[in-house]
Structures are given as C-alpha cells and as structure tokens.
Write a protein that holds these residues in place. Structure first.
Motif, PDB file in Angstrom:
ATOM      1  N   PHE A  40      12.192 -25.539 -64.660  1.00 25.49           N
ATOM      2  CA  PHE A  40      12.859 -26.984 -64.126  1.00 25.49           C
ATOM      3  C   PHE A  40      11.768 -27.127 -62.862  1.00 25.49           C
ATOM      4  CE2 PHE A  40      15.845 -24.960 -66.585  1.00 25.49           C
ATOM      5  CZ  PHE A  40      16.488 -26.200 -67.416  1.00 25.49           C
ATOM      6  N   ARG A  41      11.294 -28.338 -62.954  1.00 24.71           N
ATOM      7  CA  ARG A  41      10.197 -28.734 -61.721  1.00 24.71           C
ATOM      8  C   ARG A  41      10.477 -30.289 -61.235  1.00 24.71           C
ATOM      9  NH1 ARG A  41       6.615 -24.786 -60.531  1.00 24.71           N
ATOM     10  NH2 ARG A  41       6.624 -22.914 -61.897  1.00 24.71           N
ATOM     11  N   PRO A  42      10.248 -30.307 -60.130  1.00 28.24           N
ATOM     12  CA  PRO A  42       9.910 -29.386 -59.139  1.00 28.24           C
ATOM     13  C   PRO A  42      11.110 -28.255 -58.628  1.00 28.24           C
ATOM     14  CG  PRO A  42      10.247 -31.264 -57.727  1.00 28.24           C
ATOM     15  CD  PRO A  42      10.277 -31.609 -59.399  1.00 28.24           C
ATOM     16  N   ASN A  43      10.985 -27.057 -58.454  1.00 26.38           N
ATOM     17  CA  ASN A  43      12.034 -26.189 -58.039  1.00 26.38           C
ATOM     18  C   ASN A  43      11.652 -25.626 -56.767  1.00 26.38           C
ATOM     19  OD1 ASN A  43      10.686 -23.595 -58.569  1.00 26.38           O
ATOM     20  ND2 ASN A  43      10.506 -23.978 -60.528  1.00 26.38           N
ATOM     21  N   TYR A  44      12.679 -25.088 -56.154  1.00 28.30           N
ATOM     22  CA  TYR A  44      12.446 -24.502 -54.797  1.00 28.30           C
ATOM     23  C   TYR A  44      13.045 -22.916 -54.797  1.00 28.30           C
ATOM     24  CZ  TYR A  44      12.204 -29.289 -53.234  1.00 28.30           C
ATOM     25  OH  TYR A  44      11.553 -30.478 -52.993  1.00 28.30           O
ATOM     26  N   THR A  45      12.146 -22.158 -54.348  1.00 25.45           N
ATOM     27  CA  THR A  45      12.513 -20.465 -54.348  1.00 25.45           C
ATOM     28  C   THR A  45      12.423 -20.079 -53.080  1.00 25.45           C
ATOM     29  OG1 THR A  45      10.184 -20.174 -54.855  1.00 25.45           O
ATOM     30  CG2 THR A  45      11.604 -20.048 -56.642  1.00 25.45           C
ATOM     31  N   CYS A  46      13.445 -19.257 -52.497  1.00 24.53           N
ATOM     32  CA  CYS A  46      13.473 -18.507 -51.472  1.00 24.53           C
ATOM     33  C   CYS A  46      13.037 -17.329 -51.291  1.00 24.53           C
ATOM     34  CB  CYS A  46      15.154 -18.760 -50.964  1.00 24.53           C
ATOM     35  SG  CYS A  46      15.434 -17.883 -49.235  1.00 24.53           S
ATOM     36  N   VAL A  47      11.658 -17.097 -50.575  1.00 21.62           N
ATOM     37  CA  VAL A  47      11.088 -16.153 -50.358  1.00 21.62           C
ATOM     38  C   VAL A  47      11.119 -15.852 -48.804  1.00 21.62           C
ATOM     39  CG1 VAL A  47       8.663 -14.694 -50.710  1.00 21.62           C
ATOM     40  CG2 VAL A  47       9.587 -16.543 -52.324  1.00 21.62           C
ATOM     41  N   ASP A  48      11.330 -14.392 -48.652  1.00 22.57           N
ATOM     42  CA  ASP A  48      11.682 -14.004 -46.974  1.00 22.57           C
ATOM     43  C   ASP A  48      12.018 -14.869 -46.174  1.00 22.57           C
ATOM     44  OD1 ASP A  48      10.130 -11.745 -47.576  1.00 22.57           O
ATOM     45  OD2 ASP A  48       8.106 -12.900 -47.425  1.00 22.57           O
ATOM     46  N   GLY A  49      13.251 -15.545 -46.668  1.00 21.55           N
ATOM     47  CA  GLY A  49      14.067 -16.412 -46.223  1.00 21.55           C
ATOM     48  C   GLY A  49      13.836 -17.855 -45.970  1.00 21.55           C
ATOM     49  N   ILE A  50      12.656 -18.145 -46.566  1.00 17.44           N
ATOM     50  CA  ILE A  50      12.121 -19.663 -46.656  1.00 17.44           C
ATOM     51  C   ILE A  50      11.931 -20.185 -47.852  1.00 17.44           C
ATOM     52  CG2 ILE A  50       9.860 -21.037 -45.789  1.00 17.44           C
ATOM     53  CD1 ILE A  50       9.296 -18.841 -43.869  1.00 17.44           C
ATOM     54  N   TRP A  51      12.516 -21.540 -48.188  1.00 17.33           N
ATOM     55  CA  TRP A  51      12.477 -22.148 -49.096  1.00 17.33           C
ATOM     56  C   TRP A  51      11.217 -22.779 -49.385  1.00 17.33           C
ATOM     57  CZ3 TRP A  51      16.051 -21.866 -52.821  1.00 17.33           C
ATOM     58  CH2 TRP A  51      17.356 -20.992 -52.410  1.00 17.33           C
ATOM     59  N   GLN A  52      10.457 -22.639 -50.534  1.00 20.90           N
ATOM     60  CA  GLN A  52       9.083 -23.091 -50.847  1.00 20.90           C
ATOM     61  C   GLN A  52       9.194 -24.115 -52.192  1.00 20.90           C
ATOM     62  OE1 GLN A  52       6.919 -19.521 -51.408  1.00 20.90           O
ATOM     63  NE2 GLN A  52       7.206 -18.695 -49.310  1.00 20.90           N
ATOM     64  N   SER A  53       8.536 -25.131 -52.123  1.00 24.81           N
ATOM     65  CA  SER A  53       8.477 -26.074 -53.376  1.00 24.81           C
ATOM     66  C   SER A  53       7.480 -25.428 -54.359  1.00 24.81           C
ATOM     67  CB  SER A  53       8.285 -27.525 -52.688  1.00 24.81           C
ATOM     68  OG  SER A  53       8.087 -28.280 -53.801  1.00 24.81           O
ATOM     69  N   ASN A  54       8.097 -25.458 -55.419  1.00 25.60           N
ATOM     70  CA  ASN A  54       7.026 -25.387 -56.754  1.00 25.60           C
ATOM     71  C   ASN A  54       7.073 -26.484 -57.666  1.00 25.60           C
ATOM     72  OD1 ASN A  54       6.789 -22.272 -55.990  1.00 25.60           O
ATOM     73  ND2 ASN A  54       9.108 -22.605 -56.162  1.00 25.60           N
ATOM     74  N   SER A  55       5.812 -27.145 -57.675  1.00 23.22           N
ATOM     75  CA  SER A  55       5.844 -28.431 -58.602  1.00 23.22           C
ATOM     76  C   SER A  55       5.622 -28.213 -59.722  1.00 23.22           C
ATOM     77  CB  SER A  55       4.766 -29.436 -57.666  1.00 23.22           C
ATOM     78  OG  SER A  55       4.808 -29.689 -56.464  1.00 23.22           O
TER      79      SER A  55
END
Length: 249
Positions: A234-249
């Motif tokens: 499901f894109r774009p999705n957002y993942t939380c890595v080390d407390g920071i949300w990152q966009s994944n297109s």
C-alpha cells in the motif's frame, strides 16, 4: 486544510515527550517467546491504562505504540528490529492495479459498522480463522475478545463484511478524531482467494476519507512474515524508524 505530515509529526513528538515523562513510571518490560517467530525473545514495553483522551491515544500511535486490551505497548527487543510501525495517509494513498482488482473482485461484499460486542456468529468466524491459520496454539475467539479486542480506554468498533447474509470477515478498529487504528482482522479462510485482508485495508481507507480522517495505523510491518509484509504494497506508506516517520513511495 489538513496539516502537513512533517509538522504534524513534529508536534506529536513534542507533545508525546511531555506525556511520556508523566507516565513512563507505569511501563514495564515483559519478555516472552517471539509471537512472530522472528527472534527467540520478544520484549514488550507496556503499561495498563484507564480511559485515555482521544489526543493521548493519538500521541501513542504516532510514537509507534499499539493497543492490546487495556495495555499500550511498543517493542523493545534487544537483538531484533523487525517490527516496524506503518500507517497510511488517506489523502495521498493511491491503490495499485492489483488492489483495484481486489476491490472489483469483492464488489459483492457489504459492510456494517457495529459496536465491539461479540455474538455467536462473530465468535464462530473468529474461532474458525484462528484454528485454520494458527493451529496448535490454543487460541480462542473468546480469549481474543476478552484479552485483546475489548477495552475501556478508547472508542472501538467492528466492521463486518458479508456476502449476501453470510459473515466472511470482521475488522476490529479504534477510532479517533483524525486517526483510525486497525487492531485486527479475521476472515473466513475458505474465501482466501478474495484477498480479504487487502480488501479490508482498502475499505478502511475509504472510511477514513468519508470521515475526514487522515491517519490510518496498520500495526506492524514485518518483512519476514508474509501475513505482515503485504502492508508494504500500500503506497505511499509511512514507516516509523527510530521514532521518525518516513515516506515510502
């Protein structure tokens, strides 16, 4: 106008830091065998709460926490980081070709939103799902509702999916002003060709659009587990890595 994700996440992080300072003493670390069998030991950093404000729950979700009954938790495993919080934004999500096909394949499925109160039909479907998907683990629908789904801390509901009058799936959700938390989804294993898990997420996105909700939290993305890795489609999705949300297109 919807708030930009960056400014939203920064504001949530600042508010959560203040909230965390007040409640951190409530949390304990619980070690159990990894439920996803990715590692040998899983550490749940968790606390039990009384009713929370809608904003407090939003802050916990934005910090990567999940709900299990009246507990909120995050993973704090010393040797594993496979569990990655993931969410969708209803204003930016666009279904791909396969997801559109899944939606069309399930055009005969109706939905109804109901209070989170199990009945015989609901328990039968959940039991059937658990026995087929997780045999030998001594799980029961009664136990899942009692210990996992039902709670006193947030507003929750169930979304029932039916073909004609037959119940084929149920989505357990928590609902806030600008967020929706997908807690769990179970379905009739005999309908696996329909990809009801994908259909459920597509439907929850539509509910978010209808209710003017921006953030749909999907739990954990675990790349090693097929039942959890499909969320990356499901894109774009957002993942939380080390407390920071990152966009994944």
């Amino acid at each position: 106008m919807k708030e930009l994700p960056l400014s939203y996440d920064l504001r949530c992080a600042r508010e959560f830091a203040m909230l965390k300072a007040r409640v951190d003493h409530l949390f304990v670390d619980i070690d159990i065998a990894c439920p996803y069998e990715v590692g040998t030991v899983a550490t749940f950093h968790q606390a039990t709460f009384a009713p929370l404000s809608e904003r407090a729950m939003e802050l916990f979700l934005s910090a990567g926490y999940r709900r299990n009954g009246n507990c909120l938790y995050c993973m704090s495993c010393s040797s594993c980081s496979s569990c990655i919080p993931v969410r969708l934004h209803s204003s930016t999500f666009r279904p791909n070709r396969n997801q559109k096909r899944t939606a069309a394949r399930n055009s005969d499925v109706s939905q109804e939103i109901l209070p989170l109160a199990p009945d015989g039909e609901e328990l039968e479907l959940c039991d059937h799902f658990l026995k087929k998907r997780y045999p030998g683990e001594n799980n029961s629908a009664t136990g899942y509702f009692r210990d996992f789904f039902l709670n006193n801390i947030v507003t929750s509901a169930r979304v029932q999916y039916r073909i004609d009058t037959r119940l084929v799936g149920t989505s357990i959700i928590d609902i806030g002003y600008n967020w929706l938390n997908a807690v769990y989804f179970y379905f009739d294993p005999e309908e696996s060709r329909r990809s009801l898990g994908t259909f459920n997420i597509l439907n929850l996105v539509e509910l978010c659009v209808e209710w003017d909700i921006e953030y749909l939290y999907l739990g954990y993305l675990i790349n090693e587990i097929s039942a959890m890795s499909y969320k990356a489609n499901f894109r774009p999705n957002y993942t939380c890595v080390d407390g920071i949300w990152q966009s994944n297109s």
